[in-house]
Design an enzyme around this catalytic site. Sequence first.
Site, short mmCIF file in Angstrom:
data_model
loop_
_atom_site.label_atom_id
_atom_site.label_comp_id
_atom_site.label_asym_id
_atom_site.label_seq_id
_atom_site.Cartn_x
_atom_site.Cartn_y
_atom_site.Cartn_z
N ASP A 51 -5.14 0.86 1.12
CA ASP A 51 -5.27 1.42 2.46
C ASP A 51 -6.70 1.36 2.99
O ASP A 51 -7.67 1.28 2.21
CB ASP A 51 -4.85 2.90 2.45
CG ASP A 51 -3.35 3.09 2.39
OD1 ASP A 51 -2.63 2.11 2.12
OD2 ASP A 51 -2.90 4.23 2.62
N HIS A 196 -7.28 2.32 -2.42
CA HIS A 196 -8.02 2.09 -1.18
C HIS A 196 -9.05 0.97 -1.36
O HIS A 196 -9.75 0.92 -2.37
CB HIS A 196 -8.75 3.38 -0.76
CG HIS A 196 -7.81 4.49 -0.39
ND1 HIS A 196 -7.18 5.26 -1.34
CD2 HIS A 196 -7.37 4.92 0.82
CE1 HIS A 196 -6.40 6.14 -0.72
NE2 HIS A 196 -6.49 5.96 0.58
#
Length: 228
Positions: A51, A196
């Site tokens: 992400d 991430h």
Amino acid sequence: MALRIGRRRAAGRFRTAIGALVVALTAGAVVAVPVAEADAAGSKVVYLTFDDGPSTAYTPKVLNVLARYGVQATFFEVGQEVSAHPSVTSQVARQGHSVQNHSWSHPDLSRLSASAVTSQVTRTDKAIRAQTGRTPSCLRPPYGSLNSTVRSRAAALGKQVVLWSVDPQDWARPGTGAIESRVLRNVRPGSVILMHDGGGNRGQTVDALPTIISTLKARGYTFGVLCR
């Protein structure tokens, strides 16, 4: 960076609620299923997802690790970061990974009006499409935050809503070893792993990836891609 705002505050609020939520099966819907049943074929498949990118500092490093191990993943990208770093999004797509929608500026979509949610999604679609030639089919709402407005807007825009089932909280930088152990301890067949590649210093995530991937491969897992 705008997408960092409220992360710590919102992350704790939604983490418990989404622990068992894996992947939407129909547009706009999120279905809670046991992780072990997420892969209908019963094979040991897991899904790496990243992400908050693209990031010029960390996304290429993540891509290098994935290429080294022959693994593909799904990247949920923030539209304003795609606009700022278009060549990185192009690189993600060229290397065969899935590029999906994570909103334009990483707000809590459940706090926005229907028109604002639509704008967040469609602006990001446009930015991603310009670099990949494809319109994302999936939406991951920031913080996993959902309400009826987000669900209905996702459905109207033809988006599946994709959350996760394994969260090592790598965004908090708990240490490379902690990230590794949190993933490896909790993964099951069908797990959707949240990590991430943007939104801050992701050096620990990059460092944890080789051990995570090699250990899962040694356990007999393969790696799937969401939202083709």
